[in-house]
Enzyme design. Structure first.
Site, PDB file in Angstrom:
ATOM      1  N   ASP A  73       7.319  -4.150   6.361  1.00 49.44           N
ATOM      2  CA  ASP A  73       7.604  -4.437   4.951  1.00 49.44           C
ATOM      3  C   ASP A  73       8.956  -5.139   4.847  1.00 49.44           C
ATOM      4  O   ASP A  73       9.991  -4.566   5.224  1.00 49.44           O
ATOM      5  CB  ASP A  73       7.645  -3.142   4.131  1.00 49.44           C
ATOM      6  CG  ASP A  73       6.275  -2.542   3.899  1.00 49.44           C
ATOM      7  OD1 ASP A  73       5.278  -3.225   4.187  1.00 49.44           O
ATOM      8  OD2 ASP A  73       6.206  -1.389   3.443  1.00 49.44           O
ATOM      9  N   ASN A  91      -7.305   2.428  -8.306  1.00 50.27           N
ATOM     10  CA  ASN A  91      -6.474   2.321  -9.498  1.00 50.27           C
ATOM     11  C   ASN A  91      -7.220   1.460 -10.520  1.00 50.27           C
ATOM     12  O   ASN A  91      -8.373   1.061 -10.300  1.00 50.27           O
ATOM     13  CB  ASN A  91      -5.088   1.767  -9.171  1.00 50.27           C
ATOM     14  CG  ASN A  91      -5.120   0.371  -8.578  1.00 50.27           C
ATOM     15  OD1 ASN A  91      -6.096  -0.383  -8.737  1.00 50.27           O
ATOM     16  ND2 ASN A  91      -4.053  -0.009  -7.880  1.00 50.27           N
ATOM     17  N   ALA A 142       1.757   6.788 -14.075  1.00 50.95           N
ATOM     18  CA  ALA A 142       2.505   7.847 -14.745  1.00 50.95           C
ATOM     19  C   ALA A 142       1.607   8.772 -15.565  1.00 50.95           C
ATOM     20  O   ALA A 142       2.020   9.865 -15.958  1.00 50.95           O
ATOM     21  CB  ALA A 142       3.573   7.232 -15.647  1.00 50.95           C
ATOM     22  N   THR A 162       6.700   1.518  -4.147  1.00 51.00           N
ATOM     23  CA  THR A 162       6.072   1.008  -2.926  1.00 51.00           C
ATOM     24  C   THR A 162       5.508   2.152  -2.094  1.00 51.00           C
ATOM     25  O   THR A 162       6.225   3.085  -1.732  1.00 51.00           O
ATOM     26  CB  THR A 162       7.089   0.222  -2.083  1.00 51.00           C
ATOM     27  OG1 THR A 162       7.673  -0.805  -2.877  1.00 51.00           O
ATOM     28  CG2 THR A 162       6.413  -0.390  -0.863  1.00 51.00           C
ATOM     29  N   ASP A 207      -0.422   5.174  -1.265  1.00 56.45           N
ATOM     30  CA  ASP A 207      -0.806   5.589   0.083  1.00 56.45           C
ATOM     31  C   ASP A 207      -0.478   7.060   0.306  1.00 56.45           C
ATOM     32  O   ASP A 207      -1.251   7.787   0.943  1.00 56.45           O
ATOM     33  CB  ASP A 207      -0.082   4.728   1.117  1.00 56.45           C
ATOM     34  CG  ASP A 207      -0.393   3.251   0.963  1.00 56.45           C
ATOM     35  OD1 ASP A 207      -1.521   2.927   0.546  1.00 56.45           O
ATOM     36  OD2 ASP A 207       0.495   2.426   1.250  1.00 56.45           O
ATOM     37  N   ALA A 249       7.369  10.700  -3.815  1.00 58.91           N
ATOM     38  CA  ALA A 249       7.588   9.460  -3.066  1.00 58.91           C
ATOM     39  C   ALA A 249       8.297   8.393  -3.896  1.00 58.91           C
ATOM     40  O   ALA A 249       9.092   7.621  -3.355  1.00 58.91           O
ATOM     41  CB  ALA A 249       6.257   8.922  -2.544  1.00 58.91           C
ATOM     42  N   ARG A 274      12.385   7.892  -4.186  1.00 57.34           N
ATOM     43  CA  ARG A 274      13.222   7.349  -3.119  1.00 57.34           C
ATOM     44  C   ARG A 274      12.757   5.941  -2.778  1.00 57.34           C
ATOM     45  O   ARG A 274      11.584   5.608  -2.965  1.00 57.34           O
ATOM     46  CB  ARG A 274      13.159   8.240  -1.875  1.00 57.34           C
ATOM     47  CG  ARG A 274      13.827   9.590  -2.097  1.00 57.34           C
ATOM     48  CD  ARG A 274      13.894  10.406  -0.814  1.00 57.34           C
ATOM     49  NE  ARG A 274      12.615  10.961  -0.444  1.00 57.34           N
ATOM     50  CZ  ARG A 274      12.443  12.196   0.024  1.00 57.34           C
ATOM     51  NH1 ARG A 274      13.481  12.996   0.165  1.00 57.34           N
ATOM     52  NH2 ARG A 274      11.245  12.629   0.355  1.00 57.34           N
ATOM     53  N   GLY A 325      11.682   2.592  -0.581  1.00 58.77           N
ATOM     54  CA  GLY A 325      10.881   2.355   0.600  1.00 58.77           C
ATOM     55  C   GLY A 325       9.537   3.042   0.530  1.00 58.77           C
ATOM     56  O   GLY A 325       9.213   3.742  -0.431  1.00 58.77           O
TER      57      GLY A 325
END
Length: 300
Positions: free
Chosen positions: A15, A184, A222, A247, A251, A281, A284, A286
């Site tokens: 990435d 999604n 959200a 990002t 996953d 996730a 933070r 990354g």
């Protein structure tokens, strides 16, 4: 007895991330932050996310014999993923170009590289991994014919989880195996095509179920998620957090849900847990670096 709670078959990318005040329009140039390089790819992300949570995880993927490939292998091993199924060579490691705006939303362009060389023959050669795995999860950053071979290689009694990203029309053979199909809003609309005659996620889920999957999960950002199995459709609330970077959050959600289903959790309970993992996730920066441990999820 299964050796692995989860086998992930999918992509492994480097990435390349740049922060921007806003994403550029057509023909426009904008300045961004310094370039950051992180291990990523939907398959590699799912494997790391599951292993961080405590799942016994293996990855079947392909990377290049280059610095990015070594970065990805090091990240998998550091998280505790078994990399016996990671093939090296044949093409450069895949790369994802990612821009992230101040709200944490991102745009991504992927150069598949070695991911595009993960072939049906590679899946057949990994038969022992499939027979040793309770749940198998994959995505569409590898060739569709490889995903079809994954379905044909499933061991009796194992469970198949698919996040069709980037979305493509799916053959009935793949749809019939999904338990669940995780989409999604954008992915749901692509797969539904002309059948998307409603703006209600509940209707998308019901129509998707009619196309063959044994269960469906629609992620709503959200707003949480929606789960559907048989005649039952229910909402799973989100966890309110301050998003830093989205990002790889999808996953993390998919990996957590797949693992919890393998432990015997109901679809609704697994999705509720996965929503907490995804929420942790996004707090933070990354992808893989942002994934929480089970203790961090419990504390959320």
């Amino acid at each position: 007895m299964y050796d692995y709670d989860l086998l992930v078959v999918g992509s492994a990318n480097a990435d390349l991330v740049i922060g921007v005040e806003r994403r550029p329009g057509a023909g426009e140039t904008v300045l961004g932050t310094d370039l950051a390089v992180h291990p990523g790819g939907k398959g590699a992300n799912q494997a790391v996310a599951a292993a961080r949570l405590g799942a016994r995880t293996a990855l079947l993927a392909r990377v290049g014999d280059d610095d990015y490939g070594r970065l990805l292998l090091d990240s998998q091993r550091a998280a505790g993923v078994d990399t016996v199924g990671v093939l090296v060579g044949g093409a450069p490691t895949g790369v994802a170009l990612i821009t992230v705006d101040p709200s944490g939303d991102n745009s991504i362009v992927v150069s598949p590289g070695a991911n595009g060389r993960l072939a049906p023959g590679d899946v057949r050669a990994a038969a022992s991994l499939f027979h040793a795995s309770r749940v198998v999860s994959t995505q569409l950053e590898v060739p569709l014919e490889t995903v079809v071979e994954v379905v044909r290689s499933l061991a009796p009694g194992s469970r198949f989880v698919l996040n069709p990203s980037p979305p493509l029309p799916l053959p009935r053979e793949v749809l019939d195996a999904c338990d669940p199909l995780i989409v999604n809003e954008h992915e749901a609309k692509v797969i539904l095509g002309d059948a998307c005659v409603s703006d209600r996620p509940e209707d998308w889920a019901r129509i998707l179920l009619a196309k063959g999957p044994r269960s469906v999960v629609v992620t709503l950002g959200a707003e949480g998620a929606l789960v559907a199995s048989g005649a039952e459709v229910s909402r799973v609330p989100s966890v309110k957090v301050d998003a830093v970077d989205t990002t790889g959050a999808g996953d993390a959600f998919t990996a957590a849900l797949a693992w919890r289903l393998g432990t015997g959790a109901s679809l609704a309970r697994a999705a509720a847990y996965a929503a907490r993992v995804g929420a942790a996730a996004v707090t933070r920066a990354g992808a893989q670096a942002s994934y929480p441990t089970a203790a961090e999820v419990d504390a959320l």
